[in-house]
Scaffold this active site. Sequence first.
Site, mmCIF file in Angstrom:
data_model
loop_
_atom_site.group_PDB
_atom_site.id
_atom_site.type_symbol
_atom_site.label_atom_id
_atom_site.label_comp_id
_atom_site.label_asym_id
_atom_site.label_seq_id
_atom_site.Cartn_x
_atom_site.Cartn_y
_atom_site.Cartn_z
ATOM 1 N N SER A 100 0.837 -1.201 0.000
ATOM 2 C CA SER A 100 0.000 0.000 0.000
ATOM 3 C C SER A 100 0.869 1.247 0.000
ATOM 4 O O SER A 100 1.612 1.514 0.949
ATOM 5 C CB SER A 100 -0.910 0.009 1.225
ATOM 6 O OG SER A 100 -1.470 1.299 1.359
ATOM 7 N N HIS A 138 -1.083 -1.252 -4.297
ATOM 8 C CA HIS A 138 -2.385 -0.855 -3.731
ATOM 9 C C HIS A 138 -2.400 0.660 -3.537
ATOM 10 O O HIS A 138 -1.534 1.220 -2.870
ATOM 11 C CB HIS A 138 -2.577 -1.583 -2.403
ATOM 12 C CG HIS A 138 -3.929 -1.407 -1.793
ATOM 13 N ND1 HIS A 138 -5.046 -2.095 -2.235
ATOM 14 C CD2 HIS A 138 -4.357 -0.624 -0.768
ATOM 15 C CE1 HIS A 138 -6.096 -1.737 -1.505
ATOM 16 N NE2 HIS A 138 -5.706 -0.841 -0.609
ATOM 17 N N ASP A 164 -4.484 3.758 -2.136
ATOM 18 C CA ASP A 164 -5.563 4.146 -1.225
ATOM 19 C C ASP A 164 -5.995 5.590 -1.470
ATOM 20 O O ASP A 164 -5.271 6.520 -1.126
ATOM 21 C CB ASP A 164 -5.096 3.994 0.227
ATOM 22 C CG ASP A 164 -5.027 2.550 0.648
ATOM 23 O OD1 ASP A 164 -6.026 1.830 0.473
ATOM 24 O OD2 ASP A 164 -3.969 2.138 1.155
ATOM 25 N N MET A 195 -8.462 8.568 -0.573
ATOM 26 C CA MET A 195 -9.327 9.015 0.540
ATOM 27 C C MET A 195 -9.766 10.447 0.304
ATOM 28 O O MET A 195 -8.958 11.284 -0.128
ATOM 29 C CB MET A 195 -8.571 8.932 1.851
ATOM 30 C CG MET A 195 -8.007 7.557 2.151
ATOM 31 S SD MET A 195 -7.085 7.574 3.680
ATOM 32 C CE MET A 195 -6.567 5.862 3.783
ATOM 33 N N HIS A 255 -8.092 1.494 -4.485
ATOM 34 C CA HIS A 255 -9.082 1.328 -3.417
ATOM 35 C C HIS A 255 -9.712 2.691 -3.139
ATOM 36 O O HIS A 255 -9.103 3.546 -2.498
ATOM 37 C CB HIS A 255 -8.367 0.763 -2.180
ATOM 38 C CG HIS A 255 -9.232 0.565 -0.986
ATOM 39 N ND1 HIS A 255 -8.729 0.280 0.261
ATOM 40 C CD2 HIS A 255 -10.588 0.607 -0.834
ATOM 41 C CE1 HIS A 255 -9.734 0.162 1.123
ATOM 42 N NE2 HIS A 255 -10.863 0.363 0.487
ATOM 43 N N MET A 306 -11.798 4.975 -1.248
ATOM 44 C CA MET A 306 -12.505 5.235 0.018
ATOM 45 C C MET A 306 -13.092 6.637 -0.096
ATOM 46 O O MET A 306 -12.668 7.578 0.581
ATOM 47 C CB MET A 306 -11.518 5.125 1.194
ATOM 48 C CG MET A 306 -11.137 3.685 1.476
ATOM 49 S SD MET A 306 -9.657 3.566 2.501
ATOM 50 C CE MET A 306 -8.418 3.743 1.240
ATOM 51 N N MET A 351 -12.044 -5.588 4.638
ATOM 52 C CA MET A 351 -11.253 -4.651 5.448
ATOM 53 C C MET A 351 -10.981 -5.269 6.816
ATOM 54 O O MET A 351 -11.902 -5.726 7.496
ATOM 55 C CB MET A 351 -12.000 -3.331 5.654
ATOM 56 C CG MET A 351 -12.118 -2.454 4.421
ATOM 57 S SD MET A 351 -10.548 -1.951 3.670
ATOM 58 C CE MET A 351 -9.713 -1.136 5.039
ATOM 59 N N ASP A 388 -7.087 -6.260 3.805
ATOM 60 C CA ASP A 388 -6.445 -4.946 3.830
ATOM 61 C C ASP A 388 -6.543 -4.307 5.210
ATOM 62 O O ASP A 388 -7.634 -4.007 5.692
ATOM 63 C CB ASP A 388 -7.142 -4.050 2.788
ATOM 64 C CG ASP A 388 -6.526 -2.659 2.690
ATOM 65 O OD1 ASP A 388 -5.447 -2.436 3.271
ATOM 66 O OD2 ASP A 388 -7.138 -1.805 2.015
HETATM 67 C C1 DX5 Z 1 -6.741 1.734 5.273
HETATM 68 C C2 DX5 Z 1 -6.181 1.424 3.895
HETATM 69 C C3 DX5 Z 1 -5.131 0.368 3.919
HETATM 70 C C4 DX5 Z 1 -3.904 0.754 4.674
HETATM 71 C C5 DX5 Z 1 -3.027 -0.422 4.864
HETATM 72 O O1 DX5 Z 1 -7.698 2.705 5.168
HETATM 73 O O2 DX5 Z 1 -7.215 0.990 3.041
HETATM 74 O O3 DX5 Z 1 -4.794 -0.014 2.587
HETATM 75 O O4 DX5 Z 1 -3.177 1.765 4.032
HETATM 76 O O5 DX5 Z 1 -1.943 -0.016 5.633
HETATM 77 P P1 DX5 Z 1 -1.424 -0.868 6.865
HETATM 78 O O6 DX5 Z 1 -0.884 -2.135 6.275
HETATM 79 O O7 DX5 Z 1 -0.390 0.000 7.447
HETATM 80 O O8 DX5 Z 1 -2.590 -1.120 7.782
HETATM 81 ZN ZN ZN Z 2 -6.641 0.002 1.091
#
Ligand code: DX5
Ligand code: ZN
Length: 223
Positions: free
Chosen positions: A8, A33, A35, A37, A66, A68, A137, A175
């Site tokens: 990630s 990956h 992320d 947000m 991903h 979010m 998750m 994840d």
């Molecule tokens: C959380 C994310 C994850 C996160 C994983 O909101 O979707 O992908 O970055 O990071 P670690 O492995 O540090 O929990």
């Molecule tokens: Zn993620």
Amino acid sequence: MDLVIAPSLLAADFNRLSEQVRAVEQGGAPWLHLDVMDGDFVPNISFGPPVIASLRATTRMVFDTHLMISHPQRYVEAFRKAGADVITVHWEACTHLHRTLTLIREVGAKAGVALNPATSVDLIRPVLHEIDLLLIMSVNPGFGGQRFIPATIQKLQQARDLVRGSGATIRVEVDGGVDAGNVSACVAAGADTIVAGTSIFGMADPAEAVRHLICASHSTTTV
Ligand code: DX5
Ligand code: ZN
């Protein structure tokens, strides 16, 4: 299903992204990956299409995006244009989930659905034939570096059973808080796609951390 490690990017050093991506690719991670947000669906803001497009020029890794974010359907095309190969939306963020999944496939991406820790796996049953990936998750989304929620193991088993029963080809991804100590329990429970941020980019040598995680995924350690 072959095991895929998806580091990630959220946990990477943003000052040298391409170098960090190259390191995990060389370590044996075929996916990256990403992320995304928005400060609305989750209480944090990360990055969007421009960062993904810029990285797209530097690697052939599968971009596992991903989202979010609220109203993800509005941004599906933008993320695809930026280079996303897999686009995962949250069940909790989609009023018209079937329509959004159809759109993701129409733009040529693989479609994923993510479930928060409090969302039942069973809710995904009506769209099993519209997805390529089911993301379970193992933390509440929004931040890297959180602790793995043990009840995830049972959800992974349920996800695996549901997917197997459907006859569809769907990856089961885990994840959040995954590390060398719990990865084998995730794999034994049915995860074939492993997201890891802190346990890879938080290490001095991310390439070595990928190799270590791959090794640990075959061990017999439990959570
Ligand atoms: C959380 C994310 C994850 C996160 C994983 O909101 O979707 O992908 O970055 O990071 P670690 O492995 O540090 O929990
Ligand atoms: Zn993620």
